[in-house]
Design an enzyme around this catalytic site. Structure first.
Site, PDB file in Angstrom:
ATOM      1  N   HIS A 151       6.641  -1.108   2.647  1.00  0.00           N
ATOM      2  CA  HIS A 151       6.594  -2.467   3.168  1.00  0.00           C
ATOM      3  C   HIS A 151       5.576  -3.285   2.398  1.00  0.00           C
ATOM      4  O   HIS A 151       4.652  -2.751   1.792  1.00  0.00           O
ATOM      5  CB  HIS A 151       6.292  -2.495   4.667  1.00  0.00           C
ATOM      6  CG  HIS A 151       5.021  -1.824   5.074  1.00  0.00           C
ATOM      7  ND1 HIS A 151       4.873  -0.453   5.126  1.00  0.00           N
ATOM      8  CD2 HIS A 151       3.839  -2.336   5.473  1.00  0.00           C
ATOM      9  CE1 HIS A 151       3.666  -0.149   5.549  1.00  0.00           C
ATOM     10  NE2 HIS A 151       3.002  -1.290   5.752  1.00  0.00           N
ATOM     11  N   GLN A 176       0.835  -1.194   0.000  1.00  0.00           N
ATOM     12  CA  GLN A 176       0.000   0.000   0.000  1.00  0.00           C
ATOM     13  C   GLN A 176       0.870   1.244   0.000  1.00  0.00           C
ATOM     14  O   GLN A 176       1.813   1.328   0.786  1.00  0.00           O
ATOM     15  CB  GLN A 176      -0.906  -0.011   1.242  1.00  0.00           C
ATOM     16  CG  GLN A 176      -1.793  -1.240   1.302  1.00  0.00           C
ATOM     17  CD  GLN A 176      -2.206  -1.570   2.718  1.00  0.00           C
ATOM     18  OE1 GLN A 176      -1.361  -1.889   3.545  1.00  0.00           O
ATOM     19  NE2 GLN A 176      -3.491  -1.509   2.996  1.00  0.00           N
ATOM     20  N   HIS A 226       6.998   3.911   5.714  1.00  0.00           N
ATOM     21  CA  HIS A 226       8.209   3.231   5.268  1.00  0.00           C
ATOM     22  C   HIS A 226       7.692   2.111   4.380  1.00  0.00           C
ATOM     23  O   HIS A 226       6.831   1.326   4.807  1.00  0.00           O
ATOM     24  CB  HIS A 226       8.960   2.664   6.480  1.00  0.00           C
ATOM     25  CG  HIS A 226      10.275   2.028   6.160  1.00  0.00           C
ATOM     26  ND1 HIS A 226      11.460   2.495   6.698  1.00  0.00           N
ATOM     27  CD2 HIS A 226      10.604   0.957   5.394  1.00  0.00           C
ATOM     28  CE1 HIS A 226      12.462   1.731   6.260  1.00  0.00           C
ATOM     29  NE2 HIS A 226      11.953   0.787   5.475  1.00  0.00           N
ATOM     30  N   HIS A 259       3.095  -6.738   2.789  1.00  0.00           N
ATOM     31  CA  HIS A 259       2.475  -7.709   3.682  1.00  0.00           C
ATOM     32  C   HIS A 259       2.442  -9.074   3.009  1.00  0.00           C
ATOM     33  O   HIS A 259       2.079  -9.180   1.831  1.00  0.00           O
ATOM     34  CB  HIS A 259       1.024  -7.309   3.990  1.00  0.00           C
ATOM     35  CG  HIS A 259       0.884  -6.020   4.709  1.00  0.00           C
ATOM     36  ND1 HIS A 259       0.702  -5.955   6.074  1.00  0.00           N
ATOM     37  CD2 HIS A 259       0.879  -4.740   4.265  1.00  0.00           C
ATOM     38  CE1 HIS A 259       0.592  -4.694   6.439  1.00  0.00           C
ATOM     39  NE2 HIS A 259       0.715  -3.924   5.357  1.00  0.00           N
TER      40      HIS A 259
END
Length: 133
Positions: A99, A86, A97, A101
């Site tokens: 990332h 996202q 930051h 999932h």
């Protein structure tokens, strides 16, 4: 970067259940998991979004995502795995930051991702995007 929880995890200043680390990426368990085994993969260098990262770093992140997804499948035997990234608060990014999932999925879990669009504007949207890719 100070004030960044993921930078603090990378630096070892904040604890996390680390799963994998190499020179450019770190994978660890999410501290508010959607499912058991929900992991996050981050670049060690601070970049706020996927599109802020240089291409070679984005590639390194997704190689780690693949590695973690394979480990989740092997160790936890879920019915499936969702991979989600996202960019921005409106998209649901709650830590600034970059990332990714990696979420183990089961047929009857409570994790819901829904896309309500009908695709009617796809031809025009595709034209606009092709001009910029």
């Amino acid at each position: 970067m100070s004030d960044c929880a993921f930078c603090e995890i990378v630096a070892g200043e904040q604890s996390a259940h680390r799963l994998h680390e190499d020179d450019r990426t770190l994978a660890f368990l999410d501290d508010a998991p959607a499912a058991t085994g929900h992991a996050l993969v981050v670049p060690k260098a601070h970049h706020e979004t996927l599109t802020d990262m240089p291409g070679d770093l984005a590639s390194a992140v997704f190689w780690t995502v693949r590695r973690v997804a394979a480990a989740v499948e092997d160790a936890l035997d879920p019915a499936g795995v969702s991979v989600l990234q996202q960019n921005g608060v409106a998209a649901g990014q709650d830590v600034p930051h970059a990332h990714v999932h990696v979420v183990p999925r089961d047929e009857d879990d409570d994790v819901r991702l829904a896309w309500p669009g009908d695709g009617e504007a796809n031809a025009e949207t595709a034209r606009r995007l092709r001009e910029r890719v």
